[in-house]
Design a protein around this motif. Structure first.
Motif, PDB file in Angstrom:
ATOM      1  N   ALA A   2       0.818  -1.197   0.000  1.00 11.09           N
ATOM      2  CA  ALA A   2       0.000   0.000   0.000  1.00 11.09           C
ATOM      3  C   ALA A   2       0.856   1.253   0.000  1.00 11.09           C
ATOM      4  CB  ALA A   2      -0.933   0.002   1.194  1.00 11.09           C
ATOM      5  N   ALA A   3       1.975   1.230   0.729  1.00  6.54           N
ATOM      6  CA  ALA A   3       2.845   2.407   0.799  1.00  6.54           C
ATOM      7  C   ALA A   3       3.387   2.764  -0.579  1.00  6.54           C
ATOM      8  CB  ALA A   3       3.992   2.166   1.774  1.00  6.54           C
ATOM      9  N   ASP A   4       3.710   1.744  -1.378  1.00  4.70           N
ATOM     10  CA  ASP A   4       4.220   1.999  -2.732  1.00  4.70           C
ATOM     11  C   ASP A   4       3.192   2.747  -3.569  1.00  4.70           C
ATOM     12  OD1 ASP A   4       6.633   0.726  -2.213  1.00  4.70           O
ATOM     13  OD2 ASP A   4       5.941  -1.203  -2.973  1.00  4.70           O
ATOM     14  N   ALA A   5       1.960   2.311  -3.507  1.00  7.98           N
ATOM     15  CA  ALA A   5       0.891   2.935  -4.295  1.00  7.98           C
ATOM     16  C   ALA A   5       0.628   4.364  -3.829  1.00  7.98           C
ATOM     17  CB  ALA A   5      -0.382   2.101  -4.209  1.00  7.98           C
ATOM     18  N   ILE A   6       0.600   4.572  -2.534  1.00 12.84           N
ATOM     19  CA  ILE A   6       0.369   5.911  -1.986  1.00 12.84           C
ATOM     20  C   ILE A   6       1.489   6.849  -2.420  1.00 12.84           C
ATOM     21  CG2 ILE A   6       0.306   7.273   0.157  1.00 12.84           C
ATOM     22  CD1 ILE A   6      -1.082   4.801   1.450  1.00 12.84           C
ATOM     23  N   PHE A   7       2.727   6.398  -2.279  1.00 19.76           N
ATOM     24  CA  PHE A   7       3.866   7.232  -2.633  1.00 19.76           C
ATOM     25  C   PHE A   7       3.884   7.542  -4.125  1.00 19.76           C
ATOM     26  CE2 PHE A   7       8.326   8.097  -3.610  1.00 19.76           C
ATOM     27  CZ  PHE A   7       8.605   9.062  -2.656  1.00 19.76           C
ATOM     28  N   ALA A   8       3.650   6.528  -4.957  1.00 20.71           N
ATOM     29  CA  ALA A   8       3.664   6.718  -6.414  1.00 20.71           C
ATOM     30  C   ALA A   8       2.573   7.687  -6.858  1.00 20.71           C
ATOM     31  CB  ALA A   8       3.514   5.375  -7.114  1.00 20.71           C
ATOM     32  N   ALA A   9       1.414   7.612  -6.242  1.00 25.23           N
ATOM     33  CA  ALA A   9       0.305   8.480  -6.624  1.00 25.23           C
ATOM     34  C   ALA A   9       0.594   9.950  -6.309  1.00 25.23           C
ATOM     35  CB  ALA A   9      -0.974   8.043  -5.913  1.00 25.23           C
TER      36      ALA A   9
ATOM     37  N   LEU B 113       5.083  13.170   1.439  1.00 27.73           N
ATOM     38  CA  LEU B 113       5.060  12.010   2.338  1.00 27.73           C
ATOM     39  C   LEU B 113       3.702  11.783   2.992  1.00 27.73           C
ATOM     40  CD1 LEU B 113       8.542  12.655   3.974  1.00 27.73           C
ATOM     41  CD2 LEU B 113       7.995  11.054   2.121  1.00 27.73           C
ATOM     42  N   HIS B 114       2.705  12.574   2.612  1.00 26.78           N
ATOM     43  CA  HIS B 114       1.346  12.386   3.142  1.00 26.78           C
ATOM     44  C   HIS B 114       0.907  10.935   2.966  1.00 26.78           C
ATOM     45  CE1 HIS B 114       0.631  16.818   2.691  1.00 26.78           C
ATOM     46  NE2 HIS B 114      -0.015  16.587   3.804  1.00 26.78           N
ATOM     47  N   GLY B 115       0.227  10.425   3.956  1.00 26.57           N
ATOM     48  CA  GLY B 115      -0.372   9.099   3.856  1.00 26.57           C
ATOM     49  C   GLY B 115       0.547   7.956   4.245  1.00 26.57           C
ATOM     50  N   LEU B 116       1.816   8.247   4.504  1.00 26.90           N
ATOM     51  CA  LEU B 116       2.752   7.198   4.893  1.00 26.90           C
ATOM     52  C   LEU B 116       2.916   7.171   6.406  1.00 26.90           C
ATOM     53  CD1 LEU B 116       5.595   7.764   2.263  1.00 26.90           C
ATOM     54  CD2 LEU B 116       3.711   6.120   2.156  1.00 26.90           C
TER      55      LEU B 116
END
Length: 95
Positions: free
Chosen positions: A1-8, A19-22
């Motif tokens: 999930a962290a990968d998808a959040i960061f990529a988006a 870095l929001h959402g991590l």
């Protein structure tokens, strides 16, 4: 999930690292890797947010203090900056 959040939130080639959402650990690890991959002389805008949406912390940022500590410990040249909402949830890092 962290990968998808960061990529988006972080298009390739951007000078901004959002870095929001991590979680704190994920954010520090991502930032460390990102800064290591950049070139000397780069200027990087790091967005942590101010914690308004942080749950369980009374609306205080968990990311900002952790990123501040990381930048200091690693000896990066930086200054505190404002995010897109003109809040204090960002840093400008000079490589």
């Amino acid at each position: 999930a962290a990968d998808a959040i960061f990529a988006a939130r972080n298009p390739e080639g951007s000078s901004t690292v959002d870095l929001h959402g991590l979680h704190v650990r994920e954010a520090v690890e991502r930032l460390e890797y990102d800064l290591e991959m950049r070139s000397r002389g780069d200027v990087v805008h790091v967005v942590t947010g101010t914690g308004l949406h942080s749950t369980g912390s009374g609306g205080r940022s968990r990311l900002r203090p952790a990123i501040l500590q990381f930048l200091k410990e690693k000896g990066y040249s930086f200054r505190e900056a404002r995010d897109s909402n003109q809040q204090g949830g960002a840093f400008t890092v000079y490589l």
